[in-house]
Design a protein around this motif. Structure first.
Motif, PDB file in Angstrom:
ATOM      1  N   MET A 253      38.623  -0.702 -57.445  1.00  0.00           N
ATOM      2  CA  MET A 253      38.326  -0.387 -57.956  1.00  0.00           C
ATOM      3  C   MET A 253      37.316  -0.888 -58.898  1.00  0.00           C
ATOM      4  SD  MET A 253      40.847   1.422 -60.611  1.00  0.00           S
ATOM      5  CE  MET A 253      39.327   2.599 -61.592  1.00  0.00           C
ATOM      6  N   ASN A 254      36.330  -0.229 -59.686  1.00  0.00           N
ATOM      7  CA  ASN A 254      34.926  -1.602 -60.302  1.00  0.00           C
ATOM      8  C   ASN A 254      36.103  -0.613 -61.923  1.00  0.00           C
ATOM      9  OD1 ASN A 254      33.910  -2.657 -58.971  1.00  0.00           O
ATOM     10  ND2 ASN A 254      32.548  -1.506 -58.581  1.00  0.00           N
ATOM     11  N   LEU A 255      36.607  -1.391 -63.107  1.00  0.00           N
ATOM     12  CA  LEU A 255      37.122  -1.514 -64.188  1.00  0.00           C
ATOM     13  C   LEU A 255      36.204  -1.393 -64.658  1.00  0.00           C
ATOM     14  CD1 LEU A 255      39.673  -3.648 -63.789  1.00  0.00           C
ATOM     15  CD2 LEU A 255      39.951  -1.506 -62.957  1.00  0.00           C
ATOM     16  N   ASN A 256      36.239  -0.231 -65.876  1.00  0.00           N
ATOM     17  CA  ASN A 256      35.050   0.365 -66.989  1.00  0.00           C
ATOM     18  C   ASN A 256      35.949  -0.685 -68.439  1.00  0.00           C
ATOM     19  OD1 ASN A 256      36.730   1.792 -68.665  1.00  0.00           O
ATOM     20  ND2 ASN A 256      35.999   3.530 -67.266  1.00  0.00           N
ATOM     21  N   PRO A 257      35.528  -1.267 -69.223  1.00  0.00           N
ATOM     22  CA  PRO A 257      35.813  -1.669 -70.532  1.00  0.00           C
ATOM     23  C   PRO A 257      37.175  -1.286 -70.484  1.00  0.00           C
ATOM     24  CG  PRO A 257      32.922  -1.930 -71.012  1.00  0.00           C
ATOM     25  CD  PRO A 257      33.699  -0.812 -69.335  1.00  0.00           C
ATOM     26  N   ARG A 258      36.704  -0.115 -70.744  1.00  0.00           N
ATOM     27  CA  ARG A 258      38.160   0.749 -71.807  1.00  0.00           C
ATOM     28  C   ARG A 258      39.217   0.709 -70.606  1.00  0.00           C
ATOM     29  NH1 ARG A 258      36.587   5.135 -71.544  1.00  0.00           N
ATOM     30  NH2 ARG A 258      37.921   6.130 -69.062  1.00  0.00           N
ATOM     31  N   GLN A 259      38.678   0.361 -68.915  1.00  0.00           N
ATOM     32  CA  GLN A 259      40.226   0.556 -68.639  1.00  0.00           C
ATOM     33  C   GLN A 259      40.884  -0.945 -68.310  1.00  0.00           C
ATOM     34  OE1 GLN A 259      37.988   1.932 -65.062  1.00  0.00           O
ATOM     35  NE2 GLN A 259      38.762   4.648 -65.213  1.00  0.00           N
TER      36      GLN A 259
ATOM     37  N   ASP B 177      42.361   8.025 -66.646  1.00  0.00           N
ATOM     38  CA  ASP B 177      42.228   5.870 -66.471  1.00  0.00           C
ATOM     39  C   ASP B 177      43.418   5.631 -65.092  1.00  0.00           C
ATOM     40  OD1 ASP B 177      40.498   6.273 -67.022  1.00  0.00           O
ATOM     41  OD2 ASP B 177      40.746   5.403 -69.321  1.00  0.00           O
ATOM     42  N   VAL B 178      45.118   5.908 -66.410  1.00  0.00           N
ATOM     43  CA  VAL B 178      46.220   5.585 -65.276  1.00  0.00           C
ATOM     44  C   VAL B 178      46.449   6.229 -64.072  1.00  0.00           C
ATOM     45  CG1 VAL B 178      48.625   6.531 -65.653  1.00  0.00           C
ATOM     46  CG2 VAL B 178      47.530   5.751 -67.818  1.00  0.00           C
ATOM     47  N   GLN B 179      45.853   7.488 -63.371  1.00  0.00           N
ATOM     48  CA  GLN B 179      45.985   7.774 -62.619  1.00  0.00           C
ATOM     49  C   GLN B 179      45.239   7.016 -61.745  1.00  0.00           C
ATOM     50  OE1 GLN B 179      44.699  11.921 -61.960  1.00  0.00           O
ATOM     51  NE2 GLN B 179      45.426  11.989 -59.817  1.00  0.00           N
ATOM     52  N   LEU B 180      43.830   7.303 -62.198  1.00  0.00           N
ATOM     53  CA  LEU B 180      42.957   6.134 -61.473  1.00  0.00           C
ATOM     54  C   LEU B 180      43.867   4.738 -61.398  1.00  0.00           C
ATOM     55  CD1 LEU B 180      40.291   6.885 -62.781  1.00  0.00           C
ATOM     56  CD2 LEU B 180      40.452   7.296 -60.375  1.00  0.00           C
ATOM     57  N   LEU B 181      44.130   3.785 -61.867  1.00  0.00           N
ATOM     58  CA  LEU B 181      45.192   2.561 -61.818  1.00  0.00           C
ATOM     59  C   LEU B 181      46.055   2.580 -61.205  1.00  0.00           C
ATOM     60  CD1 LEU B 181      44.043   1.858 -66.027  1.00  0.00           C
ATOM     61  CD2 LEU B 181      42.807   0.357 -63.682  1.00  0.00           C
TER      62      LEU B 181
END
Length: 254
Positions: free
Chosen positions: A1-7, A39-43
């Motif tokens: 996945m491509n992380l956004n700044p918040r992630q 976010d946690v679910q995606l990570l």
């Protein structure tokens, strides 16, 4: 996945505290619980975090590393800062041994304007990057190619590395444990890295903040075998005392 700044900031907070609650993450990042849970679910699905009731922590497998693409994306900005600092410290016209890892590959990209380098590596990604520097001679170790990251491992690679004696050995690592051991996952990879350490006049370790307190199965070396450490944040306890005792020049990249 491509992380956004918040992630990316979320992962940095988990690395800094090891275990953290969902509520604390939401408060510190200034977003809703629903956003943090998403976010946690995606990570977690990407293997970058492990969930438990009410919070998250870093994955703690001692037997299996993250996938190569995940490692490339994890703290990419910190690795780039480390790579730039390492490259600035490397003089022109010197010899290097470079091992496997996404951080050492970032260093290779920062060496494209160096002059007169001679680089021996078991990392085909490093070799491919430095092929873009016409002033750099690249010598590639023979052996078995590991498809997941194009690393060359095995006894043939170990024997090849032992033919050389270089100015600087650059190594990456999967984890630095609180007892001062540097650890990795693949015994074949570790054997090559150990040969690299033995045949380098100086050994420089490039390790981002996520490597501290991260367990792995195979011991590669101990901190007292390292001359310089480049990292992107002040090492947590108990590492400052361990680094001082080992006499390591610790460079924290701003």
């Amino acid at each position: 996945m491509n992380l956004n700044p918040r992630q990316t900031r979320l992962l940095e907070q988990v690395r800094a505290q090891d275990v953290i609650s969902i509520e604390h993450l939401a408060e510190s990042l200034g977003v809703t619980l629903q956003t943090i849970r998403r976010d946690v679910q995606l990570l977690a699905q990407a293997g970058l975090l492990a969930r438990y009731h009410g919070g998250v922590r870093l994955p703690r497998s001692t037997t299996e590393n993250l996938a190569y693409q995940q490692r490339q994306e994890l703290n990419a900005a910190g690795k780039q800062r480390i790579a730039r600092a390492v490259a600035q410290a490397i003089p022109h016209h010197c010899s290097l041994l470079i091992n496997l890892g996404t951080t050492t590959e970032a260093i290779a990209r920062e060496l494209l304007n160096h002059q007169g380098l001679r680089v021996i590596t078991n990392n085909l990604n490093v070799a491919g990057i430095l092929a873009g520097n016409a002033s750099c001679e690249v010598i590639v170790a023979g052996g078995v190619m590991r498809p997941i990251d194009r690393g060359i491992v095995g006894e043939t690679a170990v024997d090849f590395i032992r033919q050389f004696r270089v100015d600087i050995g650059l190594i990456g690592i999967s984890g630095i444990e609180p007892d001062g051991t540097l650890r990795d996952y693949d015994l074949r990879e570790v054997k090559v890295a150990q040969a690299l350490i033995e045949h380098s006049r100086e050994v420089w370790l490039a390790a981002d903040q996520g490597k501290f307190n991260r367990p792995a199965m195979v011991e590669l070396a101990r901190l007292d075998q390292i001359d310089r450490l480049f990292t992107d944040a002040p090492p947590p306890e108990p590492f400052p005392a361990l680094l001082a005792e080992a006499g390591i020049d610790c460079v924290v990249v701003p």
